[in-house]
Design an enzyme around this catalytic site. Structure first.
Site, mmCIF file in Angstrom:
data_model
loop_
_atom_site.group_PDB
_atom_site.id
_atom_site.type_symbol
_atom_site.label_atom_id
_atom_site.label_comp_id
_atom_site.label_asym_id
_atom_site.label_seq_id
_atom_site.Cartn_x
_atom_site.Cartn_y
_atom_site.Cartn_z
ATOM 1 N N ASP A 446 -5.100 -1.001 2.806
ATOM 2 C CA ASP A 446 -4.906 -1.648 1.508
ATOM 3 C C ASP A 446 -6.171 -2.440 1.182
ATOM 4 O O ASP A 446 -6.455 -3.455 1.819
ATOM 5 C CB ASP A 446 -3.678 -2.557 1.572
ATOM 6 C CG ASP A 446 -3.331 -3.183 0.228
ATOM 7 O OD1 ASP A 446 -4.183 -3.173 -0.685
ATOM 8 O OD2 ASP A 446 -2.202 -3.707 0.104
ATOM 9 N N HIS A 447 -6.913 -1.974 0.166
ATOM 10 C CA HIS A 447 -8.207 -2.583 -0.134
ATOM 11 C C HIS A 447 -8.074 -3.965 -0.774
ATOM 12 O O HIS A 447 -9.081 -4.660 -0.961
ATOM 13 C CB HIS A 447 -9.016 -1.658 -1.053
ATOM 14 C CG HIS A 447 -10.485 -1.677 -0.760
ATOM 15 N ND1 HIS A 447 -11.075 -2.608 0.057
ATOM 16 C CD2 HIS A 447 -11.498 -0.870 -1.181
ATOM 17 C CE1 HIS A 447 -12.378 -2.385 0.129
ATOM 18 N NE2 HIS A 447 -12.661 -1.322 -0.618
ATOM 19 N N ARG A 448 -6.860 -4.385 -1.100
ATOM 20 C CA ARG A 448 -6.692 -5.750 -1.610
ATOM 21 C C ARG A 448 -6.940 -6.779 -0.516
ATOM 22 O O ARG A 448 -7.420 -7.882 -0.794
ATOM 23 C CB ARG A 448 -5.270 -5.942 -2.166
ATOM 24 C CG ARG A 448 -4.943 -5.148 -3.410
ATOM 25 C CD ARG A 448 -3.496 -5.337 -3.816
ATOM 26 N NE ARG A 448 -2.573 -4.893 -2.772
ATOM 27 C CZ ARG A 448 -1.248 -5.018 -2.851
ATOM 28 N NH1 ARG A 448 -0.692 -5.579 -3.915
ATOM 29 N NH2 ARG A 448 -0.484 -4.578 -1.877
ATOM 30 N N VAL A 450 -7.934 -5.676 2.934
ATOM 31 C CA VAL A 450 -8.808 -5.149 3.979
ATOM 32 C C VAL A 450 -10.054 -4.584 3.303
ATOM 33 O O VAL A 450 -9.956 -3.607 2.550
ATOM 34 C CB VAL A 450 -8.114 -4.051 4.805
ATOM 35 C CG1 VAL A 450 -9.047 -3.513 5.874
ATOM 36 C CG2 VAL A 450 -6.836 -4.581 5.444
#
Length: 476
Positions: A446-448, A450
């Site tokens: 999850d790029h939010r 990580v």
């Protein structure tokens, strides 16, 4: 003089918890007119998370089944009616008021009806005595008189004293219950050594060894015919249309999985990274552990076990990956325990049970937990509690011969690792091109919460451990 009294009691679809509000009845194990005992499994139901068996909390005669197999029933709706018999003594002060609800109604607050077969109890309130004939010995079996327990029932005189209080249901996981049933061991006679009084595989084997030493070779006596049991009612299969199409209703686990995947894909911005790694040394270690039996008798050792331990080692080095996104509070929650999910394909659909606090377990402990998880999932007996609270997941696509994939995150988790097939490929090793065992790992996150650096470090460290398993010691 005593007067027999009867009252009709309704058994309602239990509170499944975990936000679930309904369940589908898969199979009835009883029919109207059958006698049921307290703790006997009467049906199997499927929720959006698991298929579980329901034991009835009282003794009596089945009056009616309110829903057929295949019906979806809301929680709190009555599904079966049972005529409960009781005895009221003649000298009692008020014989007219003797529907005897007191002894029958008291167990209600002490047992919360849950879908995992047994639930939490409070206190040690007295209960109605349970019958101790041979047919009543198998609490978790769907039939009142199981055939698989020839050792525990024929010699009640030599049976060990119950290890649990009268009326209490022993605590054990489904694989342990199956093992006890196969060995003919009454779980009520087994002394638990697990945490919180849970019976382990070792406890069952110890009880079986004790019973084997005490049992004299039985005479071939004719088996007591079992009471007639209602045949499980099969759910009708979808009928093809004139064009040959088959329309399959989306419900249960399949429905829950579809909703979760859509929510995850359109909520968490996914990023997937890949790495190829030489796992020759890891595969050699797997073979040595299998041959030596160092992890314990009967413990299954597989490459997935070492992949799980490698990922846990990487998470320990980078704990920020073990996190979740709190949308309401606009916070990133870094979790204290690593609840490691293992994606499992079952006939009812994809489920992701998890091993609680997997990061604190040794390799032998992780191997046992992984074996129990897989066996329970294979039997379709995974409980909702085992599928909640996961923090990071592994999906083993390699078992299908697939090299890798772009896995979708399990909702609420920050990362998922795909473990691909292990293949013999040409590889540069010590300056020479030689055949080596190679696999591909893919990490979606999850790029939010990580970023690329953190995700890359976790994936690189996981690969590094698999390339050189000795890092399990040096980095552990």
């Amino acid at each position: 003089m005593t007067t027999d009294v009867h009252s009709l009691r309704e058994f309602k679809m239990p509170d499944v918890g975990e936000g679930l509000t309904e369940a589908e009845i898969l199979t009835w194990y009883v029919k109207p007119g059958d006698t049921v005992t307290d703790g006997q499994v009467v049906c199997e139901v499927e929720t959006a998370k698991a298929a579980v068996e329901l034991p009835i909390p009282f003794t009596g005669v089945v009056e009616a089944l309110h829903f057929p197999a295949g019906a979806t029933v809301d929680v709190g709706t009555s599904i079966i009616a049972v005529a409960v018999a009781g005895a009221a003594p003649a000298p009692a002060a008020a014989p007219a008021a003797a529907p005897a609800p007191a002894p029958a109604a008291e167990p209600e607050p002490e047992r919360r009806e849950v879908l995992v077969g047994y639930g939490p109890r409070t206190g040690s309130a007295q209960r109605r005595a349970r019958r101790t004939n041979g047919a009543g010995a198998a609490v978790a079996a769907p039939a009142p008189a199981p055939v698989a327990a020839p050792v525990a029932t024929p010699a009640p005189v030599a049976a060990p004293a119950p290890a649990v209080a009268e009326g209490e249901r022993p605590l054990a996981k489904p694989p342990v219950r199956k093992l006890a049933k196969d060995l003919g061991i009454d779980l009520r006679t087994v002394v638990p050594t697990g945490p919180n009084g849970v019976i382990t595989r070792e406890d069952v084997h110890a009880a079986a060894n004790t019973a084997a030493e005490a049992v004299v070779e039985p005479v071939a006596a004719p088996a007591t015919p079992a009471a007639p049991v209602a045949e499980p009612v099969a759910v009708a299969l979808p009928v093809p249309t004139a064009a040959g199409d088959v329309r399959v209703p989306v419900k249960g686990v399949r429905k829950a999985t579809a909703q979760a995947m859509v929510a995850s894909a359109f909520t968490a911005p996914h990023v997937t990274e890949f790495v190829q790694v030489d796992v020759t040394r890891t595969m050699k270690l797997v073979r040595k552990l299998k041959e030596s039996g160092e992890l314990g008798a009967g413990v299954r050792v597989s490459p997935l076990l070492l992949v799980a331990k490698a990922l846990l080692t990487a998470v320990k080095r980078h704990p920020e990956i073990n996190a979740s996104w709190d949308e309401a509070a606009q916070e990133i929650v870094i979790r204290g325990a690593v609840n490691l999910g293992i994606a499992a394909a079952t006939p009812r659909g994809l489920i992701v049970p998890n091993i609680k606090d997997a990061g604190s377990r040794t390799l032998p402990q992780l191997a046992v937990a992984l074996g129990d998880l897989v066996e329970t999932a294979r039997q379709g007996k995974t409980s909702p509690a085992d599928m909640s609270g996961g923090s990071i997941t592994i999906t083993n696509v390699g078992v299908f011969g697939v090299d890798t994939g772009t896995p979708i995150l399990n909702p609420g988790e920050a990362a998922i690792l795909a473990f691909g097939a292990v293949r013999e490929l040409p590889w540069v090793h010590k300056g020479k091109v030689v055949p080596r065992q190679v696999t591909t790992l893919a990490l979606s996150f999850d790029h939010r919460l990580v970023d690329g650096e953190l995700g890359s470090k976790v994936l690189a460290d996981t690969a590094a451990v698999l390339e050189h398993p000795k890092r399990l010691i040096t980095w552990g």
